[in-house]
Scaffold this motif. Structure first.
Motif, PDB file in Angstrom:
ATOM      1  N   ALA A 181      -6.892  15.491 -12.993  1.00  0.00           N
ATOM      2  CA  ALA A 181      -5.831  14.953 -13.709  1.00  0.00           C
ATOM      3  C   ALA A 181      -4.529  14.275 -12.812  1.00  0.00           C
ATOM      4  N   VAL A 182      -4.420  15.169 -11.554  1.00  0.00           N
ATOM      5  CA  VAL A 182      -3.234  14.607 -10.965  1.00  0.00           C
ATOM      6  C   VAL A 182      -3.588  13.209 -10.413  1.00  0.00           C
ATOM      7  N   LEU A 183      -4.934  13.307  -9.931  1.00  0.00           N
ATOM      8  CA  LEU A 183      -5.364  12.005  -9.168  1.00  0.00           C
ATOM      9  C   LEU A 183      -5.443  10.885 -10.167  1.00  0.00           C
ATOM     10  N   GLN A 184      -5.743  11.005 -11.550  1.00  0.00           N
ATOM     11  CA  GLN A 184      -6.009   9.992 -12.346  1.00  0.00           C
ATOM     12  C   GLN A 184      -4.607   9.694 -12.796  1.00  0.00           C
ATOM     13  N   GLU A 185      -3.508  10.627 -12.958  1.00  0.00           N
ATOM     14  CA  GLU A 185      -2.141  10.128 -13.016  1.00  0.00           C
ATOM     15  C   GLU A 185      -1.620   9.473 -12.129  1.00  0.00           C
ATOM     16  N   LYS A 186      -1.839   9.737 -10.852  1.00  0.00           N
ATOM     17  CA  LYS A 186      -1.104   9.194  -9.689  1.00  0.00           C
ATOM     18  C   LYS A 186      -1.764   7.999  -9.228  1.00  0.00           C
ATOM     19  N   LEU A 187      -3.079   7.826  -9.341  1.00  0.00           N
ATOM     20  CA  LEU A 187      -3.767   6.498  -8.777  1.00  0.00           C
ATOM     21  C   LEU A 187      -4.705   5.889  -9.833  1.00  0.00           C
ATOM     22  N   SER A 188      -5.477   6.482 -10.554  1.00  0.00           N
ATOM     23  CA  SER A 188      -6.372   5.654 -11.385  1.00  0.00           C
ATOM     24  C   SER A 188      -6.971   6.540 -12.391  1.00  0.00           C
ATOM     25  N   LYS A 189      -7.249   6.073 -13.571  1.00  0.00           N
ATOM     26  CA  LYS A 189      -7.937   6.698 -14.572  1.00  0.00           C
ATOM     27  C   LYS A 189      -9.415   6.774 -14.277  1.00  0.00           C
TER      28      LYS A 189
ATOM     29  N   ILE B 101       0.930  -1.165   0.007  1.00  0.00           N
ATOM     30  CA  ILE B 101       0.000  -0.153  -0.059  1.00  0.00           C
ATOM     31  C   ILE B 101       0.786   1.132  -0.022  1.00  0.00           C
ATOM     32  N   SER B 102       1.942   1.302   0.961  1.00  0.00           N
ATOM     33  CA  SER B 102       2.633   2.510   0.983  1.00  0.00           C
ATOM     34  C   SER B 102       3.468   2.647  -0.351  1.00  0.00           C
ATOM     35  N   ASN B 103       3.711   1.746  -0.916  1.00  0.00           N
ATOM     36  CA  ASN B 103       4.549   1.797  -2.221  1.00  0.00           C
ATOM     37  C   ASN B 103       3.736   2.282  -3.285  1.00  0.00           C
ATOM     38  N   SER B 104       2.455   1.714  -3.253  1.00  0.00           N
ATOM     39  CA  SER B 104       1.454   2.380  -4.362  1.00  0.00           C
ATOM     40  C   SER B 104       1.138   3.899  -4.015  1.00  0.00           C
ATOM     41  N   LYS B 105       1.138   4.228  -2.666  1.00  0.00           N
ATOM     42  CA  LYS B 105       0.848   5.380  -2.354  1.00  0.00           C
ATOM     43  C   LYS B 105       2.199   6.461  -2.813  1.00  0.00           C
ATOM     44  N   ILE B 106       3.271   6.115  -2.482  1.00  0.00           N
ATOM     45  CA  ILE B 106       4.478   6.842  -2.815  1.00  0.00           C
ATOM     46  C   ILE B 106       4.744   6.870  -4.304  1.00  0.00           C
ATOM     47  N   GLU B 107       4.642   5.854  -4.925  1.00  0.00           N
ATOM     48  CA  GLU B 107       5.006   5.753  -6.300  1.00  0.00           C
ATOM     49  C   GLU B 107       4.043   5.411  -7.223  1.00  0.00           C
ATOM     50  N   GLY B 108       2.893   5.277  -6.601  1.00  0.00           N
ATOM     51  CA  GLY B 108       1.953   4.979  -7.480  1.00  0.00           C
ATOM     52  C   GLY B 108       1.865   3.577  -8.143  1.00  0.00           C
TER      53      GLY B 108
ATOM     54  N   GLN C 269      -7.714   7.035   1.942  1.00  0.00           N
ATOM     55  CA  GLN C 269      -6.422   7.362   2.256  1.00  0.00           C
ATOM     56  C   GLN C 269      -5.300   7.809   1.277  1.00  0.00           C
ATOM     57  N   GLN C 270      -5.449   6.836   0.122  1.00  0.00           N
ATOM     58  CA  GLN C 270      -4.532   7.325  -1.145  1.00  0.00           C
ATOM     59  C   GLN C 270      -4.732   8.491  -1.621  1.00  0.00           C
ATOM     60  N   ILE C 271      -6.244   8.947  -1.809  1.00  0.00           N
ATOM     61  CA  ILE C 271      -6.502  10.108  -2.430  1.00  0.00           C
ATOM     62  C   ILE C 271      -6.028  11.492  -1.441  1.00  0.00           C
ATOM     63  N   GLU C 272      -6.358  11.027  -0.273  1.00  0.00           N
ATOM     64  CA  GLU C 272      -6.004  12.241   0.630  1.00  0.00           C
ATOM     65  C   GLU C 272      -4.424  12.215   0.539  1.00  0.00           C
ATOM     66  N   ALA C 273      -3.674  11.275   0.420  1.00  0.00           N
ATOM     67  CA  ALA C 273      -2.151  11.447   0.328  1.00  0.00           C
ATOM     68  C   ALA C 273      -1.747  12.237  -0.710  1.00  0.00           C
TER      69      ALA C 273
END
Lengths: 329, 396
Positions: free
Chosen positions: A314-322, A231-238, A254-258
């Motif tokens: 755009a930022v959230l889509q790029e970092k987490l999910s489309k 989880i933390s990897n996905s948080k930090i590096e997507g 949690q991830q969006i907040e981060a």
């Protein structure tokens, strides 16, 4: 506790007829001498395992044909209870005619199965399974003596449960793959701990290096650690270790907040504004709808529903999910 | 021939005892607490049984002998009610017992330890007996109870009960003794020995199973263990087990009458068996003959694991016992052998032979023959007997 365990019984009643016969008339009891070896044209091997102080000790004799490594004769002597005598006898019988390398593969379970009257009924009660383990161990000692190596070299893994011959690796793997949470589950999956129970926790018949309770605790801790790390990897590096779309609402939150904390909030705060996440809902079309509320200078700002909104999305889509959709309230 | 040499586990019911019990099953079956004749017609037999029990241990009329279901209940009752009365609701915090008590005492003390009670387990010497000096040193101002067995079930060793009783009296500490292995084997006289509580069980002296008693000196208070009625003067509730009480009374009477027979005849057969077995090399008996109850031998058979020996004896019709190794589900070595500091090797080789007044000379001759043959057979199989680098010099 249940009906069958309340009165108890004599463990002798649970011995197979074969076990009883071997206790009364062991077939391979005795010793082999240098002279026997000479007459048979082989090498005499004598190996001991166990100790009187432990309640069990066994001595195994082999005459091995050095050209073919075939065990031409095997005899045993045993200090132990009747099942120890019967198990040792069966073990010696199983060795005869095999090569040393084949004999090393004989397990205590092979010994126990060979003493059954019918294929489905165990030859001895669970608490007597450890007797057949002695048989396994003394073969290794004999093979080590023959080959001039250390007995441990025949073991490719750490054995946690001697009775059922279950390795540390197997137990950890089964816990992880099946997400096991109790020792009973481990026993059901692997048979480890089903017999003499020494390996379940300290204080059993014999002291062990590894106990199931500890392995379970440590493996669960390892699993939890791996999970958090992912989880933390996905948080930090997507990183794609854990797919955002598969996360629970709480984890998504949690991830969006981060990501907002790191990439968006600083810009908004510089302009005297901010935002808060109100809720996340599954859109039904595969999208995650993130409801936000602008705070401070942002609320009422013209670009909050256009440029700023697109930037956040755009930022959230790029970092987490489309599949993230931002809905200002 | 079948030979029963496990009389410390339980005994045959004396046919005379059985005969006394029979009318109280189908003829005089009333509840003795009932007012009608069905109930009261068993009273004479119950009173007689109580007389027999009181006479058997020489109790005074002011004392109580409370009927219980067995000595395990008696032992639990004393230990747990002492905890309730003097530790939980008093200023005491300590109990003294020995390392070799029957589990009914040992496990009850362990249970109290889990509740925060301090328990001293007195060690035993190589004969399996505690030292009175150790006891003196262990007693403190907050000791609530000393619980020491009269005779040990494994070794048959008799403990210095008279001295222990005197010490407890002098120090003002209550004294309980588990006399299960003493009653019916040696004289047990509560007028000679200062005991406050004494447990016994009928099936160890040719009475029925499931009935026992707790002697309580002179109205000594002790909270009940079983609540629920006014039986036994309110000390122990539960409908009186009439046939078993009648049987226990008769069994006590017969056992006391047979004490001389026990001391002479049973002892002679026991000694004959023991002497014959000691002719076999590398056999060791725990404790001297004089210090033991007359019926018991705990013998270590070098090189032979206890359960293997029991198997061979059983194949030949002999019932004996060993607390050791594989014989019990716990797979432990004989705890008494460990407590007396026997070498670890020997802890797995203990064989207990216990006779009774029903054991015959022919049975003993047969047993000697069978045991000799079993030793030869099993030592031939043994991996440790033939190849031991040198014989142990016994510490026993």
């Amino acid at each position: 506790m249940a009906k069958n365990s309340l009165i108890g019984g004599s463990i002798w009643e649970e011995y197979s007829q074969k076990v009883q016969d071997l206790m009364n008339h062991p077939q391979n009891m005795g010793e082999l001498t240098e002279e026997d070896a000479k007459n048979m044209g082989g090498k005499l091997i004598i190996a001991d395992f166990g100790a009187e102080s432990c309640g069990d000790a066994v001595r195994l004799y082999w005459i091995v044909d050095e050209a073919t490594e075939v065990i031409k004769a095997a005899k045993f002597k045993s200090f132990g209870c009747g099942t120890a005598i019967a198990s040792s006898d069966t073990m010696a019988e199983l060795c005869i005619g095999k090569t040393v390398s084949e004999a090393v593969k004989i397990t205590n379970i092979d010994v126990e199965k060979a003493m059954r009257d019918t294929p489905d009924v165990p030859a001895v009660p669970p608490q007597k399974m450890h007797c057949s383990v002695m048989a396994y161990d003394v073969i290794k000692a004999a093979a080590a003596s023959y080959k001039g190596v250390d007995a441990a070299s025949f073991e490719d893994d750490i054995i946690v449960c001697e009775c059922a011959r279950v390795s540390l690796g197997t137990i950890k793997e089964v816990i992880k793959i099946n997400n096991l949470k109790t020792v009973e589950e481990i026993t059901n999956y692997t048979k480890a701990g089903a017999f003499c129970k020494s390996c379940i926790k300290p204080g059993g018949h014999e002291a062990r290096e590894y106990y199931l309770v500890d392995i379970l605790r440590d493996t669960r801790a390892e699993m939890e650690h791996d999970h958090l790390l992912a989880i933390s990897n996905s948080k930090i590096e997507g990183s794609n270790t854990v797919n955002f779309d598969d996360l629970t609402i709480v984890k998504k939150f949690q991830q969006i907040e981060a990501v907002i904390d790191e990439n968006i909030r600083p810009m908004l705060v510089m302009d005297g504004g901010n935002l808060e996440i109100l809720d996340i809902k599954e859109g039904g079309d595969g999208m995650s709808d993130v409801y936000i509320r602008y705070l401070g200078a942002c609320s009422g700002c013209a670009s909050s529903s256009t440029g700023t909104l697109f930037a956040i999305e755009a930022v959230l889509q790029e970092k987490l999910s489309k599949n993230i959709r931002i809905l200002p309230v | 021939m079948r030979v029963y040499l496990d009389n410390n586990a339980t005994t045959i019911v004396d046919p005379k005892v059985f005969a006394e019990m029979v009318p109280y099953f189908c003829q005089m079956y009333g509840n003795p607490n009932s007012l009608h004749e069905f109930g009261s017609e068993s009273h004479p037999a119950l009173r007689k049984a109580m007389d027999q029990l009181y006479a058997g241990i020489n109790a005074s009329d002011e004392d109580d002998i409370v009927i219980t279901s067995c000595a395990t209940e008696s032992n639990n009752w004393v230990i747990k009610s002492i905890y309730h009365d003097y530790i939980l609701n008093g200023d005491k915090d300590h109990i003294i017992t020995s390392e070799v008590e029957h589990p009914a005492v040992g496990a009850s003390c362990k249970f109290l330890e889990s509740l925060g009670v301090k328990v001293t387990y007195l060690p035993v010497n190589t004969d399996g007996v505690i030292s009175v000096e150790d006891l003196k040193n262990a007693i403190t101002d907050t000791t609530a109870l000393v619980s020491i067995m009269w005779a040990n079930n494994e070794t048959g060793m008799i403990f210095p009960i008279e001295e222990i009783g005197a010490i407890c009296k002098e120090r003002g500490v209550l004294f309980h003794t588990d006399a299960v292995q003493a009653v019916g084997k040696i004289p047990v006289d509560v007028k000679k020995v200062n005991v406050d509580f004494l447990s016994f069980s009928a099936h160890k002296f040719h009475g029925p199973k499931g009935i026992g008693g707790l002697y309580i000196r002179n109205g000594q208070p002790l909270s009940p263990f079983f609540h629920g009625g006014e039986h036994m003067g309110g000390r122990r509730s539960g409908t009186l087990n009439v046939p078993s009480i009648v049987g226990m009374g008769k069994a006590m009477e017969l056992a006391v009458e047979a004490l001389d027979f026990e001391k002479n005849n049973v002892r002679r057969l026991r000694d004959k068996l023991e002497d014959a077995l000691l002719q076999i090399p590398e056999m060791m008996v725990v404790g001297t003959k004089e210090q033991r109850v007359p019926n018991t031998i705990l013998i270590s058979v070098k090189g032979i694991e206890g359960e293997a020996m029991l198997w061979d004896l059983n194949q030949n019709g002999i019932g004996a016992s060993t607390g050791s190794a594989c014989a019990s589900e716990a797979l432990e070595s004989n705890p008494v052998m460990e407590a007396i500091g026997a070498e670890a090797d020997l802890a797995h080789t203990a064989l207990r032979l216990s006779l009774s007044r029903f054991t015959t000379e022919a049975e003993i001759d047969f047993a000697i023959d069978v045991i000799q043959k079993a030793v030869v057979r099993l030592r031939a199989i043994s991996s440790t007997y033939a190849y031991a680098p040198e014989w142990h010099v016994s510490k026993l």
